[in-house]
Write a protein that holds these residues in place. Structure first.
Motif, mmCIF file in Angstrom:
data_model
loop_
_atom_site.group_PDB
_atom_site.id
_atom_site.type_symbol
_atom_site.label_atom_id
_atom_site.label_comp_id
_atom_site.label_asym_id
_atom_site.label_seq_id
_atom_site.Cartn_x
_atom_site.Cartn_y
_atom_site.Cartn_z
ATOM 1 N N LEU A 235 28.947 77.751 21.104
ATOM 2 C CA LEU A 235 28.413 77.097 19.999
ATOM 3 C C LEU A 235 29.518 76.066 19.556
ATOM 4 O O LEU A 235 30.538 75.442 19.659
ATOM 5 N N ASN A 236 29.456 74.717 19.240
ATOM 6 C CA ASN A 236 29.998 73.414 18.963
ATOM 7 C C ASN A 236 30.736 73.840 17.295
ATOM 8 O O ASN A 236 29.931 74.799 16.629
ATOM 9 N N HIS A 237 32.417 73.440 17.048
ATOM 10 C CA HIS A 237 33.212 73.659 16.369
ATOM 11 C C HIS A 237 32.435 73.427 14.817
ATOM 12 O O HIS A 237 32.393 74.149 13.926
ATOM 13 N N ALA A 238 31.906 72.261 14.219
ATOM 14 C CA ALA A 238 31.140 71.993 13.401
ATOM 15 C C ALA A 238 30.204 73.223 13.148
ATOM 16 O O ALA A 238 30.257 73.818 11.721
ATOM 17 N N ASP A 239 29.361 73.397 13.665
ATOM 18 C CA ASP A 239 28.042 74.107 12.921
ATOM 19 C C ASP A 239 28.249 76.130 12.880
ATOM 20 O O ASP A 239 28.492 76.621 12.102
ATOM 21 N N ALA A 240 29.947 76.285 14.328
ATOM 22 C CA ALA A 240 30.028 77.654 13.810
ATOM 23 C C ALA A 240 31.268 77.499 12.378
ATOM 24 O O ALA A 240 31.034 78.713 11.836
ATOM 25 N N LEU A 241 31.933 76.470 12.318
ATOM 26 C CA LEU A 241 32.114 76.968 10.977
ATOM 27 C C LEU A 241 31.207 76.861 9.912
ATOM 28 O O LEU A 241 31.524 77.350 8.527
#
Length: 312
Positions: A235-241
């Motif tokens: 998962l990409n960082h922005a979506d995960a956060l």
């Protein structure tokens, strides 16, 4: 036992017009930002329904470094009108002399040096002093000011950095006998601007400091770890956060509205499911004892902060 709330708008001392923040660092700036956001929000409501905190007309932020002046101004730049905010550098006495209410928000080891400045104790006389210093009791503050409870009116409180988004949880120590209801209501109104307020006994204040004041850092570590795991799985960082943060917020809302943590855990963890496997991994990592010990360590450290002295 303290009443649930003193902040009846009719009880607030309307003579308190200037709030000076001594040591306007991260927490002081968060509180000031929340108050300004509350004022902006109240300007769009009916004038017949004033919001807490709007009794202050001016704000003075006191710092001790040139770069801190720029940092405070930068953080407050998002607000439409900051003409009523003055930032003073190494001019604590000037700021206190103009104040009706003083918010003591410096590092805990610096309050004595501030009080020792020539003329400071005299300038503090008769004013409401609201302390958000971890580990510093009202008795220590009274003693540092000369010990005369009739001259200084001290309220001890602990909010957290979520003041920035007006979602703090603030605890206020049950009041000293010399504190009038109107003064306590004025103090409470500051923190009602930026979230929830509750009263606690002095004997539990250090653990409340850890739960309310330190927990945003603990929660951030947990979120950061979840994000790392999600990124490792693609998962990409922005979506995960975003997903982790909003999921934590939703879970917190359920718990705040009466759901038991064990109930939530059992509802999510179905037999032979993926959540149960994740929970077993947490147990294997002793996450419960690690988190509990972090809270205990923070509480113990908070109790010792008021005795430190780094004036040299």
């Amino acid at each position: 036992m303290a009443p649930a709330s003193f902040a009846d708008q009719n009880e607030i001392d309307v003579g308190h017009k200037v709030l000076t923040i001594l040591g306007c660092g991260s927490l002081g700036t968060a509180i000031l930002s929340g108050i300004l956001a509350s004022r902006n929000a109240s300007s769009s409501t009916s004038e017949d329904q004033p919001s807490p905190g709007t009794t202050f007309k001016r704000f003075i932020a006191c710092v001790r470094r040139d770069e801190a002046v720029a940092a405070v101004k930068d953080k407050l730049a998002a607000y439409a009108d900051t003409s009523n905010v003055e930032v003073l550098n190494r001019q604590n006495l000037k700021g206190v002399k103009q104040a009706d209410t003083v918010l003591l928000a410096c590092q805990p080891e610096w309050y004595q040096a501030i009080f020792d400045e020539p003329g400071m104790q005299r300038a503090m006389e008769g004013k409401l002093i609201v302390s958000v210093l971890a580990g510093v009791t009202t008795q220590l503050i009274q003693s540092a000011l000369g010990g005369d409870e009739g001259l200084y009116f001290v309220v001890r409180a602990m909010p957290n950095t979520a003041c920035f988004v007006r979602d703090s949880t603030t605890v206020i120590e049950t009041p000293q006998p010399n504190l009038s209801q109107s003064l306590l209501a004025t103090a409470e109104s500051i923190f009602r601007c930026v979230g929830q307020v509750s009263y606690v006994k002095p004997s539990t204040f250090n653990v409340c400091t850890a739960v309310c004041g330190s927990s945003p850092a603990f929660f951030s570590v947990i979120i950061d770890a979840m994000v790392d795991g999600a990124v490792a799985m693609g998962l990409n960082h922005a979506d995960a956060l975003r997903m982790a943060a909003f999921t934590m917020r939703g879970t917190a809302n359920m718990l705040a509205n009466g759901r038991d943590p064990r109930q939530v855990r059992f509802e999510v963890a179905s037999p032979a499911g993926s959540t149960m496997q994740g929970l077993l991994a947490l147990e294997e990592g002793k996450v419960r004892s690690v988190v509990s010990n972090a809270l205990i360590a923070a509480t113990t450290a908070a109790a010792g902060l008021g005795s430190k002295d780094q004036r040299s």
